[in-house]
Design an enzyme around this catalytic site. Structure first.
Site, short mmCIF file in Angstrom:
data_model
loop_
_atom_site.label_atom_id
_atom_site.label_comp_id
_atom_site.label_asym_id
_atom_site.label_seq_id
_atom_site.Cartn_x
_atom_site.Cartn_y
_atom_site.Cartn_z
CE1 TYR A 55 -3.05 4.38 8.33
CE2 TYR A 55 -4.19 3.51 10.26
CZ TYR A 55 -4.22 4.15 9.04
OH TYR A 55 -5.42 4.57 8.51
CG ASP A 69 -1.28 6.13 17.39
OD1 ASP A 69 -2.26 5.67 18.04
OD2 ASP A 69 -1.30 6.28 16.17
CE LYS A 85 -7.78 0.80 15.55
NZ LYS A 85 -8.44 0.84 14.25
C1 PLP Z 1 -2.11 3.13 15.73
C2 PLP Z 1 -3.26 3.77 15.01
N1 PLP Z 1 -3.38 5.11 15.04
C3 PLP Z 1 -4.39 5.74 14.43
C4 PLP Z 1 -5.34 5.03 13.75
C5 PLP Z 1 -6.45 5.74 13.06
O1 PLP Z 1 -7.65 5.51 13.71
P1 PLP Z 1 -9.05 5.73 12.96
O2 PLP Z 1 -9.16 4.62 11.94
O3 PLP Z 1 -10.08 5.67 14.02
O4 PLP Z 1 -8.96 7.07 12.30
C6 PLP Z 1 -5.26 3.63 13.69
C7 PLP Z 1 -6.28 2.85 12.96
O5 PLP Z 1 -6.17 1.67 12.76
C8 PLP Z 1 -4.18 2.99 14.33
O6 PLP Z 1 -4.04 1.66 14.28
#
Ligand code: PLP
Length: 448
Positions: A156, A258, A285
């Protein structure tokens, strides 16, 4: 049938305790589709409406108290309304919140991140993890001059078009698709986008190599969470990330980590913890101290693409990029997250894992727990899963029951079984959660 009855019982109890949340949900439905504005946080029969958060606790509008073991999906690493963060933000708010100009706190937070994260030589801010992975991918495409990416099944990376594939494809891959054909997770993404996305199972560097052997000249980047988060806190097997590094080098493509969730695993992120340095990193985050944030950074030769003094530079704008509240809260959050805090989170994580595993064993349930540091996930699989496919369980319905039963006992977790910790938790909070979890395991053991 039996499971249905347990679920109904749990729902009835939940509805009894949350009458005001239900009424507010009815009001919300008039103005927001399904009364909701964040798909992942929605669950049936209706989500809670929270009144406030303080330290490791949340309080809903009906006055119920919860220990927060979700922490806004890992973002609130210091719990809610942390006095140190609040103090800094309150002072900063009096100065105005955002102007179309630089502020000194931007380079201060950037310096902290560059110092701490091995793969980050330079960084730029945005407002979400979604934007962070989107810009990291754009940078990789521009740098290599190639269009396609490899992402992992179950991975994700937010909600932009290129990454909305094979997040939760079920068993579709086995039936109709090649191992690495992308399966859209949503309607509304043009088919043309799928042409530039290849999918590999997590923890299978051989599958990545196979794609590269056939399509290497098209591929700009390998995008991977060093520990899969949303898919169920799945750790990398020894050597896997190293092998991705080697393949990226061999094929002249960029390795992107990521770390939007995993940055909480070490002061230098999962890349420091596992000793593998990517070319680019997406974060978010916890680096915003509770405010909206994203950032991406990496090798300075790649990040130089964004240098606005160069003709043909990549544009990366955002009205609230680097806004004051986020920067100030982010700096305070980073100051609190020192080595000692990480060690403490590790100890609490181990304590929780040990308690959960012992409850599962006590009732001989077909369940397992995965954990890395302060991130954990309950799975209804006999063995801890190593990739997305192995998370698929015939007992999936139990996750819903466990989630509601835990809420009914004052423990707030993710509907899909994710737990994570904050630095303001005490041993007693962990033990209380283990007791509640053990009670729930005892209850469901009668139906498995
Ligand atoms: C691994 C990862 N990448 C990207 C995102 C996307 O972040 P945002 O919700 O701030 O757009 C998330 C959100 O949970 C995530 O867990």
């Amino acid at each position: 049938m039996v499971l249905q009855t347990v679920l109904q019982e749990a729902e009835q109890e939940y509805c009894k305790r949350t009458e005001k949340s239900r009424k507010l949900y009815e009001v919300a439905q008039r103005v927001m589709p399904g009364g909701d504005t964040r798909t992942i946080a929605f669950f049936k029969p209706y989500p809670l409406t929270m009144d406030r958060g303080s330290g490791p606790r949340l309080y809903d509008v009906d006055g119920n108290k919860y220990s927060d073991f979700l922490n806004n999906y890992t973002a609130m690493i210091h719990g809610h309304a942390h006095p140190y963060i609040l103090r800094h933000v309150k002072t900063a708010l009096g100065l105005g919140t955002a102007y179309a100009a630089a502020i000194v706190e931007q380079s201060q937070l950037a310096a902290i991140l560059c110092k701490r994260i091995p793969g980050v030589e330079q960084v730029r801010f945005c407002n979400s993890g979604t934007e962070a992975t989107m810009f990291a991918l754009r940078a990789a495409r521009a740098f290599t001059g190639r269009p396609a990416i490899i992402k992992m099944e179950g991975g994700y990376h937010g909600t932009h078009d290129a990454v909305e594939f094979s997040i939760a494809p079920g068993n579709a891959r086995d039936k109709n698709h090649l191992a690495w054909a992308p399966i859209p997770d949503t309607r509304g993404v043009p088919e043309s986008v799928a042409r530039d996305v290849y999918i590999a199972p997590f923890n299978d560097a051989g599958a990545v190599e196979e794609i590269l052997q056939q399509k290497g000249e098209e591929i700009a980047a390998i995008l991977v969470e060093p520990v899969m988060g949303v898919a169920g806190v799945i750790p990398p097997q020894p050597g896997y990330l190293q092998e991705l590094r080697r393949l990226a080098d061999q094929y002249g493509i960029l390795l992107i980590f990521d770390e939007v969730q995993t940055y909480r695993l070490d002061t230098g992120g999962a890349q420091r913890r596992f000793g593998v340095t990517p070319d680019l990193t997406a974060i978010g985050k916890i680096i915003g101290g509770g405010f909206p944030v994203g950032a991406f950074g990496g090798r300075s030769d790649v990040m130089a693409l964004f240098d606005p003094r160069q003709s043909g530079c990549l544009s990366q704008s955002g009205t609230f990029n680097g806004n004051r509240a986020t920067m100030v809260a982010g700096i305070a959050s980073m100051e609190l997250l020192n080595e000692q805090a990480i060690t403490r989170l590790e100890e609490l994580g181990l304590r929780l894992e040990t308690g959960m595993v012992s409850a599962i064993r006590r009732y001989a349930l077909p369940a397992s727990v995965t954990r890395v540091g302060s991130m954990l996930n309950l799975h209804f699989t006999e063995h801890p899963p190593a990739d997305y496919t192995s998370t698929i369980s015939p007992h999936k319905g139990l996750s819903k029951v466990v989630h509601l039963e835990l809420l009914n006992r004052g423990i707030f977790t993710a509907p899909r079984g994710m737990w994570n910790l904050s630095t303001v938790m005490e041993e007693a909070d962990i033990d209380q959660a283990i007791d509640a979890f053990t009670d729930v395991m005892s209850k469901i053991s009668r139906f498995v």
